[in-house]
Design an enzyme around this catalytic site. Structure first.
Site, PDB file in Angstrom:
ATOM      1  N   PRO A  62       0.631  -0.829  -0.067  1.00  0.00           N
ATOM      2  CA  PRO A  62       0.207   0.160  -0.157  1.00  0.00           C
ATOM      3  C   PRO A  62       0.944   1.494  -0.061  1.00  0.00           C
ATOM      4  CG  PRO A  62       0.090  -1.110   2.261  1.00  0.00           C
ATOM      5  CD  PRO A  62       0.362  -1.766   1.246  1.00  0.00           C
ATOM      6  N   ASP A  69       6.219   2.994   1.200  1.00  0.00           N
ATOM      7  CA  ASP A  69       5.856   2.148   1.890  1.00  0.00           C
ATOM      8  C   ASP A  69       4.223   2.046   3.014  1.00  0.00           C
ATOM      9  OD1 ASP A  69       4.392  -0.485   2.980  1.00  0.00           O
ATOM     10  OD2 ASP A  69       6.816  -1.505   2.207  1.00  0.00           O
ATOM     11  N   HIS A  70       3.226   2.813   2.813  1.00  0.00           N
ATOM     12  CA  HIS A  70       1.944   2.660   4.104  1.00  0.00           C
ATOM     13  C   HIS A  70       2.435   1.895   5.017  1.00  0.00           C
ATOM     14  CE1 HIS A  70       0.175   6.408   5.860  1.00  0.00           C
ATOM     15  NE2 HIS A  70      -0.740   6.591   4.720  1.00  0.00           N
ATOM     16  N   ARG A  71       2.588   0.800   4.977  1.00  0.00           N
ATOM     17  CA  ARG A  71       2.731  -0.046   6.459  1.00  0.00           C
ATOM     18  C   ARG A  71       4.010  -0.145   7.024  1.00  0.00           C
ATOM     19  NH1 ARG A  71       4.013  -5.140   2.987  1.00  0.00           N
ATOM     20  NH2 ARG A  71       5.787  -4.303   2.601  1.00  0.00           N
ATOM     21  N   ILE A 114       5.862   3.406   6.504  1.00  0.00           N
ATOM     22  CA  ILE A 114       6.449   4.381   6.344  1.00  0.00           C
ATOM     23  C   ILE A 114       4.850   5.805   6.960  1.00  0.00           C
ATOM     24  CG2 ILE A 114       7.155   6.479   5.043  1.00  0.00           C
ATOM     25  CD1 ILE A 114       9.101   4.434   5.675  1.00  0.00           C
TER      26      ILE A 114
END
Ligand code: COA
Length: 446
Positions: A238, A415-417, A419
């Site tokens: 994501p 990487d929104h997991r 960051i």
């Protein structure tokens, strides 16, 4: 046949020369170019062929002295590691690699070595020199390389030769390139008005040549096959996107000075070396962006080296070699390394080392055009930035006056997991500050 040559024939053996394991888990490669023909004499370490894996382009060299008696693949075929590439009729006994079931072939074909070699048509020996990328353009346009006037060293056919041939032009006169006149280093008082940034001319080549009126299906191979794998993997991540605009007016001046200083070296000095250095300096403050995550995203590793990957547009497709240890390199050293990677990338000759180990990536799509992009993070990395085209645009200064400004847009993906958006934005602000006031980068010089 005299006794000696009869004995020599008996001593010869056909050795299947197999594609050895070239590491990095590579299981198969594309044969890009043959450097030998059937009947050619080869010595140990002579180049046999150029192969392309999903990670790098590798030149395969001979382990034997002898005569090539069989090529197992056509150009563009896929060869599996462990399978034979060529048969070599060796000059001496090579029992360890010789398989008994091939002994018949050995004796039957051995007589061809010296006699046939003499009768080989000379054209086989006169190989047209060209890189795999140029051969590909020739193939896609159904052009015989021997019909193209090569202007490179030893008659090598260069990309511009084949493009000229396609456009029906004549080869250039002996002094085709206007050598840029070295420019004096501008003093602060004599700095010339910044010239608008130029975009490199993009040759008009169809990405895939499809015969008009016919559908065409072809296997996805080489660099594109690698892209299928990496982008499919990337799609599970994501992404958070963040964009901003950077006033690069001062950077444009600085680059002009750097270009003037280094003109004599013949080295290309684009904006990228400064942008890459600014990235590394900003990463110092945000080490979580120079990190990698494992497959299940259970662990994050903060990486010591800043190996900045640079997306490169090549005739073979998108590749991302990286400049290693940017944290320890000067802007000049980064420029030199970028020149090396770019030249090898365009030739399809980057090594596995150049192509692996990247820790953060940049994509200068603005070199082709456009303002914003939506870059895709390359796992296990956690962030990437896409740079837009430098544009001259009006902006307001602090007093409210309209001024001529050089603007570049940036689009980050993370990487929104692992960051947070705020981290990406803060990093971008630091990076932007360095590029808007490049003099501030010097205060960190050791
Ligand atoms: N805006 C305006 N001008 C630009 C520019 C930009 N964003 N980027 C490069 N230029 C200029 C350079 O300064 C140079 O000008 P000069 O001749 O006055 O020195 C000229 O365009 C050519 O630069 P280039 O040879 O492209 O060098 P570079 O170091 O700037 O970029 C690459 C090198 C490899 C990054 C670039 O050539 C490339 O391949 N970009 C495409 C990346 C891509 O495909 N991304 C998509 C991935 S999905």
């Amino acid at each position: 046949m005299c006794l000696f040559s009869y004995f020599a024939v008996l001593c010869r053996k056909i050795v299947p020369f197999k594609l050895a394991d070239i590491g990095e888990g590579i299981k198969e490669v594309n044969v890009k170019e043959w450097y030998v023909n059937v009947g050619d004499h080869v010595k140990q370490f002579d180049s046999i062929c150029q192969v392309q894996s999903d990670k790098a382009s590798v030149t395969i060299t001979s382990r034997y002295d002898g005569v090539i008696s069989k090529l197992y693949y056509e150009v563009d075929d896929v060869a599996q590691v462990g399978d034979p590439l060529v048969d070599i009729e060796t000059d001496k006994d090579t029992e360890e690699t010789h398989r008994p079931d091939e002994s018949d072939d050995s004796s039957s074909s051995s007589s061809s070595s010296s006699e046939d070699e003499k009768s080989q048509p000379q054209v086989l020996k006169q190989k047209v020199l060209a890189t795999p990328a140029v051969r590909k353009i020739a193939m896609e346009n159904s052009i015989k390389l021997s019909d193209v006037a090569g202007t490179g060293k030893d008659g090598r056919v260069l990309k511009e030769d084949i493009m000229r041939h396609i456009q029906g032009g004549a080869p250039p006169a002996a002094t085709p390139v206007a050598t840029p006149t070295p420019v004096a280093v501008p003093t602060p008082a004599a700095v010339p008005a910044p010239t608008p940034a130029r975009i490199s001319p993009i040759p008009v080549v169809p990405a895939v040549s499809i015969p008009i009126g016919k559908d065409k299906t072809e296997p996805i191979k080489g660099v594109r096959k690698a892209m299928v794998k990496s982008m499919t993997e990337a799609n599970s991540v994501p992404l958070f996107g963040y964009c901003d605009e950077i006033d690069v007016t001062k950077l444009v001046f600085l680059r002009e000075s750097a270009k003037a200083v280094t003109a004599a070296t013949g080295m290309k000095f684009s904006y990228m070396p400064f942008i890459i250095k600014a990235t590394s300096m900003a990463l110092h403050q945000f080490p979580i962006l120079n990190a990698s995550v494992d497959k299940e995203c259970e662990n994050i590793t903060y990486l010591a080296a800043h190996n900045i990957g640079i997306a490169m547009d090549t005739i073979e497709g998108l590749i991302v070699p990286n400049v290693k240890n940017v944290q320890s390199l000067s802007v000049y050293e980064i420029a030199a390394e970028l020149n090396r990677l770019h030249a090898l990338g365009l030739e399809g000759k980057l090594s596995t080392a150049d192509m692996t180990g990247g820790t953060f990536s940049l994509s200068n799509i603005g070199a082709i055009g456009g303002t914003y992009a939506k870059p895709v993070v390359l796992p296990p990395q956690v962030a990437i930035g896409a740079l837009g085209k430098f544009q001259v645009l009006p902006r307001f200064d602090e007093e409210g006056n309209v001024k001529k400004t050089h603007i570049m847009n940036v689009s980050w993906s993370a990487d929104h997991r692992v960051i947070e958006g705020a981290t990406m934005a803060r990093f971008s602000n630091v990076w932007k500050a360095y590029l808007e006031n490049p003099a501030t980068m010097t205060i960190h010089l050791r």
